[in-house]
Structures are given as C-alpha cells and as structure tokens.
Design an enzyme around this catalytic site. Structure first.
Site, PDB file in Angstrom:
ATOM      1  N   LYS A 109       0.837  -1.204   0.000  1.00 51.93           N
ATOM      2  CA  LYS A 109       0.000   0.000   0.000  1.00 51.93           C
ATOM      3  C   LYS A 109       0.874   1.256   0.000  1.00 51.93           C
ATOM      4  CE  LYS A 109      -3.756  -2.469   2.260  1.00 51.93           C
ATOM      5  NZ  LYS A 109      -4.506  -2.780   3.490  1.00 51.93           N
TER       6      LYS A 109
ATOM      7  N   GLN B  51      -4.574  -1.836   9.817  1.00 49.54           N
ATOM      8  CA  GLN B  51      -4.482  -3.132   9.138  1.00 49.54           C
ATOM      9  C   GLN B  51      -5.042  -4.252  10.022  1.00 49.54           C
ATOM     10  OE1 GLN B  51      -3.567  -3.574   5.953  1.00 49.54           O
ATOM     11  NE2 GLN B  51      -3.773  -5.778   6.007  1.00 49.54           N
TER      12      GLN B  51
ATOM     13  N   ASP C  73     -11.030   2.639   4.405  1.00 54.94           N
ATOM     14  CA  ASP C  73     -11.347   1.213   4.245  1.00 54.94           C
ATOM     15  C   ASP C  73     -12.852   1.003   4.078  1.00 54.94           C
ATOM     16  OD1 ASP C  73      -9.312  -0.689   4.127  1.00 54.94           O
ATOM     17  OD2 ASP C  73      -8.915  -0.584   6.287  1.00 54.94           O
TER      18      ASP C  73
HETATM   19  N1  GUN Z   1      -6.701  -7.056   6.037  1.00 49.33           N
HETATM   20  C1  GUN Z   1      -7.017  -7.728   4.899  1.00 49.33           C
HETATM   21  N2  GUN Z   1      -7.630  -6.895   4.038  1.00 49.33           N
HETATM   22  C2  GUN Z   1      -7.689  -5.684   4.622  1.00 49.33           C
HETATM   23  C3  GUN Z   1      -8.196  -4.413   4.207  1.00 49.33           C
HETATM   24  O1  GUN Z   1      -8.732  -4.226   3.115  1.00 49.33           O
HETATM   25  N3  GUN Z   1      -8.045  -3.409   5.115  1.00 49.33           N
HETATM   26  C4  GUN Z   1      -7.477  -3.586   6.327  1.00 49.33           C
HETATM   27  N4  GUN Z   1      -7.395  -2.542   7.153  1.00 49.33           N
HETATM   28  N5  GUN Z   1      -6.997  -4.749   6.733  1.00 49.33           N
HETATM   29  C5  GUN Z   1      -7.107  -5.782   5.878  1.00 49.33           C
END
Ligand code: GUN
Length: 284
Positions: free
Chosen positions: A53, A97, A120
């Site tokens: 990311k 995350q 998110d």
């Molecule tokens: N863990 C797996 N996919 C995601 C996501 O899209 N966002 C976040 N914050 N954690 C994740």
C-alpha cells in the site's frame, strides 16, 4: 480458453488515472492526498500488504505515513494513535491493518475512526451509507473488483451474480454493491455461504461468479457455467505457492473470463484504497 482479467493491467490503468488527478491537484496548489496506515504486530502477510500500500502511494504521488506498533500495544495506546490521526489535518484518510493481535478489540478500533477518514469503508456509518446508496467510501476489495470489471467493459447489469462467502469486508458488501441501482450494479444477486445446500447448482447458474470463500481451489470447473465471468478473491498459501479459491487451470477451459491469482483481485484491492484516499482528499 477464458479471457484473463489482469489485475496488473487494470491497476496500471487506474493508477495512471490517479497520477493525473494528483498532478492536477498539485498544479492548483493543493496538497498531495495523504494516506496513513497503522500496523500492529509482526504478521508477515499484514506487513507485506501494508508495504504494498505504501509503495502504491509513492507510485501515484500520494504522501504516506506508516505507523508500526509492537505486538504488545494496548487497546488504549492504539486508540490514542487513532485519535491522533483523526485530529491530524495533514492526513486525508487512514487504515488500521487487520487482523489485529488477539488481545485487541477490532470493533472498538473501527468505531473510533473518523468516518470521514475511514478509507477502508469499515466504519458502521459508512457500511450503512453504502447499503443505502449514499456517497461514502466503498470497501476496497469489492470496489477494486468493480473497477476491474469497469476497466474490461463488463457490466453486471441484468446478470445473475453469485457471491460465495459472506464476510463483512468482501462477500457481504460485494453482494450489496452488485445489486444496487447504480453504474456497476443492477445484477440479480445470490449470496451463498458455507450453509448453502445447493451450492454447485447455484454456481452453475451464475453469469458472474465471485469466489470469496477462503479455501484453496474450492470452485472447480464443473461448478462454472460456460462463458461465465469468474472473480477469484482467494489468496491461499499452498506448498509455498499462492492459489485462489478457484481451480484456475480447469476453470480456464470453461469460463469466459477469469482473474488469476496472484495478479488479479489482490492488486485491485489496493487501487480501491487509492481511489478512496483520492476522494478523501477531494472532500476536505
Ligand atoms: N486485512 C485484509 N484486508 C484488509 C483491508 O482491506 N483493510 C485492512 N485494514 N486490513 C485488511
């Protein structure tokens, strides 16, 4: 032989669109969009996702901040970091995350995020807005899949979409988005899950099949309608290799179009997050 729906190709195209938007903002004297991420603990998969990311942000000209906290971080400390990002006027959006270490309560953390910065789209307020069709941040994986379909000119309208898997972050929101009365919606949607009794027959009736089960090669060729569009959300590690929820090799002979793993939906999830961050910067 199915057409390959390349997440790599679609992500590059969307990223180049985002890069131009950023350049336009800078030319107007505005700041670059700024995404922050909080990572707690040392889960290797989460570390890899977050690194990806941050790399994406660099690629499109966003600013990014990565806050890494030790495995032993307390709920109160984590909430304090969230509150600080909520207050920070330089940060347009941020994510925590998931999954969090077992001693932390993710629901309380997600509720603490300012919904305006919740790129998110996991805050209950934003989930509600999505379900009502109001402007909001869409969860990144479903959003990314819609962007992938849009890139390849595939409209869900009028199709029978079968979504297998009802998680809060993928299956459930994908079923809502595909059924909405909006540009990449208007499908007739069936949401199937582990208790669905006639799964094989349902899948066989799908024009658009979304596999978000979390089990390697669960969807086999005999479950796929000839010519169907197959989106594989699975990322399973088997004998050191990444495989999807779809048995790709056999599905290739039946499907009309299919996403590979890796190089499919995963890359589009990251584009969904970038798009949300761009929207966050625009709205501030
Ligand atoms: N863990 C797996 N996919 C995601 C996501 O899209 N966002 C976040 N914050 N954690 C994740």
């Amino acid at each position: 032989m199915a057409q390959i729906l390349s997440g790599r190709e679609a992500a590059q195209a969307w990223k180049s669109h985002i890069r131009k938007e950023v350049a336009g903002r800078l030319a107007q004297g505005k700041r670059a969009p700024h995404l922050a991420a909080i990572l707690v603990g040392e889960d290797p998969a989460s570390q890899a996702y977050v690194k990806g990311k941050v790399r994406d942000c660099e690629e499109v000209g966003f600013a990014s901040t990565l806050i890494t906290l030790s495995e032993g971080t307390s709920q109160a400390e984590l909430l304090e970091h969230v509150a600080r990002l909520n207050r920070n006027p330089e940060v347009d959006g941020f994510i925590v995350q998931l999954p969090l270490p077992i001693h932390l309560n993710p629901d309380e953390v997600l509720l603490a995020i300012d919904p305006q910065k919740d790129v998110d789209g996991f805050h209950p307020e934003n989930v509600g807005r999505m379900a009502l069709g109001l402007p909001t941040y869409l969860p990144a994986t479903p959003y990314g899949m819609l962007l992938l379909l849009e890139h390849y000119g595939i409209s869900p309208a009028g199709k029978h979409a079968v979504v297998v898997g009802r998680s809060n972050i993928v299956g459930s929101p994908m079923s809502i988005l595909l059924s909405r009365n909006s540009k990449m919606g208007n499908a007739t949607v069936t949401l199937a899950h582990s208790k669905t009794s006639n799964l094989k027959e349902l899948c066989q009736s799908a024009d658009l099949l979304v596999a978000a089960i979390g089990r390697p090669k669960y969807v086999t060729a005999d479950m796929i309608r000839p010519g169907a569009v197959v989106l594989d959300v699975g990322i399973n590690r088997v004998d050191g290799r990444l495989v999807g929820d779809v048995d790709f090799d056999s599905a290739m002979d039946v499907a009309g179009a299919i996403t590979p793993v890796p190089g499919g939906v995963g890359l589009m999830t990251r584009v969904g997050l970038l798009m949300n961050t761009l929207h966050a910067a625009r709205h501030r």
